[in-house]
Design a protein around this motif. Structure first.
Motif, short mmCIF file in Angstrom:
data_model
loop_
_atom_site.label_atom_id
_atom_site.label_comp_id
_atom_site.label_asym_id
_atom_site.label_seq_id
_atom_site.Cartn_x
_atom_site.Cartn_y
_atom_site.Cartn_z
N GLY A 242 79.02 21.76 73.32
CA GLY A 242 77.76 22.33 73.76
C GLY A 242 77.62 22.30 75.26
O GLY A 242 78.59 22.45 76.01
N GLY A 243 76.40 22.06 75.72
CA GLY A 243 76.13 22.11 77.15
C GLY A 243 76.22 20.77 77.84
O GLY A 243 75.86 20.66 79.01
N GLY A 244 76.67 19.73 77.15
CA GLY A 244 76.77 18.40 77.75
C GLY A 244 76.12 17.37 76.87
O GLY A 244 75.51 17.67 75.85
N ALA A 245 76.25 16.12 77.25
CA ALA A 245 75.76 15.01 76.44
C ALA A 245 74.26 15.14 76.16
O ALA A 245 73.49 15.64 76.99
CB ALA A 245 76.03 13.69 77.16
N TRP A 246 73.88 14.72 74.97
CA TRP A 246 72.48 14.74 74.55
C TRP A 246 71.82 13.45 75.00
O TRP A 246 72.08 12.38 74.44
CB TRP A 246 72.40 14.89 73.03
N GLU A 247 71.02 13.55 76.02
CA GLU A 247 70.37 12.36 76.59
C GLU A 247 69.07 12.09 75.85
O GLU A 247 68.06 12.75 76.05
CB GLU A 247 70.11 12.58 78.08
N VAL A 248 69.08 11.11 75.00
CA VAL A 248 67.90 10.76 74.22
C VAL A 248 67.95 9.26 73.94
O VAL A 248 69.03 8.64 73.93
CB VAL A 248 67.85 11.56 72.89
N ASP A 249 66.80 8.66 73.75
CA ASP A 249 66.72 7.24 73.44
C ASP A 249 67.02 7.05 71.95
O ASP A 249 66.12 7.09 71.11
CB ASP A 249 65.33 6.71 73.79
N HIS A 250 68.30 6.85 71.64
CA HIS A 250 68.71 6.67 70.24
C HIS A 250 68.04 5.44 69.62
O HIS A 250 67.69 5.45 68.44
CB HIS A 250 70.23 6.53 70.15
#
Length: 331
Positions: A242-250
């Motif tokens: 995709g467009g890069g890492a998914w930055e989210v508070d897992h």
């Protein structure tokens, strides 16, 4: 009560998903395995390489001297992006597709009958749709099952989000649709559906779920582990395809998942074996997983969104074989 979900998470916005249904029309009688995931994945991978690579690379793509990546190597042997040498304990980079075998357990097919199965293309995998069509054509010509029963690629149908039917994008040897007109699923579509669903849902495991936690495969439904696995898969697919890492508070999502109640669990473990042809000799490998259903109570909107995304891309191990597929429905 369930944990608050404000502000709502943003799912990966550069990871389009395409759902499709593939129809092969058998030209000969066929005896096929009850669970067809390994047959579809193995036969299709073999066929895909033969329509995208020169014969010198067949079976030994690691020796390919061409610097630019061919479709086969991008789809089946995705390289690590520059600067990403290691990602925790990730051994295999996730592939940008899922094959969804039928779940009816049928083994006997007569000439003229249809074999239908699902396809999910993920991120940049959507760009390789024409090669997937060529690969399914070659797969049918090469034959299905141990008897190599020949088949004809009759139809491929693109399915809108969660719809059971859609429009044909391929029919009897001819592509019908413009790639720009495909009914792609994006993060906003998933988030909107999550917001419209109630907090109480039924989760049905449609194909074996192979989910590891604390070093062993889970034999019971563990919602935090499922959410963690879905987050991890979304993150790695976004990073590599995709467009890069998914930055989210897992961790926040996993904490919300701990508040979900599980009721009416009716689950069982299905033992399966498959034969791997990778390496110098054939090897039999276990591929069993968890099947069944349970009612989830108090699912926050954010967790609903993650679970919905996971229901499209599948979760756990052996996703390309169709494992880890599940559905969410209103109780």
């Amino acid at each position: 009560m369930h944990a608050a979900s404000d502000p709502s998470i943003a799912l990966p916005d550069a990871l389009p998903l395409l759902r499709a249904r593939v129809t092969l029309r058998l030209l000969e009688d066929a005896a096929l395995p009850a669970y067809k995931g390994a047959m579809l994945r193995g036969g299709f991978g073999y066929a895909f390489q033969r329509v995208t690579c020169p014969s010198l690379c067949w079976g030994r793509s690691e020796q390919c001297a061409v610097e630019s990546l061919c479709p086969y190597r991008w789809v089946f042997e995705t390289p690590r992006p520059a600067g990403v040498e290691r990602l925790h304990d990730l051994q295999d980079i996730p592939r940008p597709f899922v094959l969804e075998p039928p779940t009816d357990g049928r083994v006997e097919y007569a000439a003229g009958e249809a074999l239908e199965f699902g396809l999910v293309l993920i991120g940049r995998g959507v760009e390789y749709l024409p090669y997937f069509l060529f690969g399914f054509e070659q797969f049918g010509r090469a034959g299905l099952g141990r008897q190599h029963a020949r088949a004809w690629l009759e139809r491929v149908e693109a399915l809108p989000a969660w719809a059971p039917v859609g429009e044909a994008i391929y029919q009897d040897g001819r592509a019908l649709a413009d790639a720009h007109a495909l009914p792609l699923i994006d993060g906003a579509t998933i988030a909107a559906r999550a917001a419209a669903l109630p907090a109480d849902l039924r989760l049905t495991l449609l194909s074996p779920l192979r989910l590891k936690a604390r070093g062993d495969f889970l034999r019971a439904l563990d919602v935090p582990a499922l959410v963690q696995a879905a987050c991890w898969r979304l993150h790695t697919l976004a990073l590599f395809h995709g467009g890069g890492a998914w930055e989210v508070d897992h961790r926040r999502l996993i904490e919300q998942a701990r508040a979900v109640g599980v009721e009416q669990a009716q689950l069982r473990w299905l033992d399966l074996l498959r034969t791997s042809t990778r390496g110098p000799r054939q090897e039999t490998m276990p591929q069993g997983g968890l099947l069944g259903s349970a009612v989830l109570r108090g699912v926050s909107e954010d967790v609903r969104a993650v679970l919905l995304a996971g229901s499209v891309i599948h979760v756990g191990k052996a996703c390309t074989f169709g494992h880890g597929g599940y559905g969410l429905s209103v109780v």
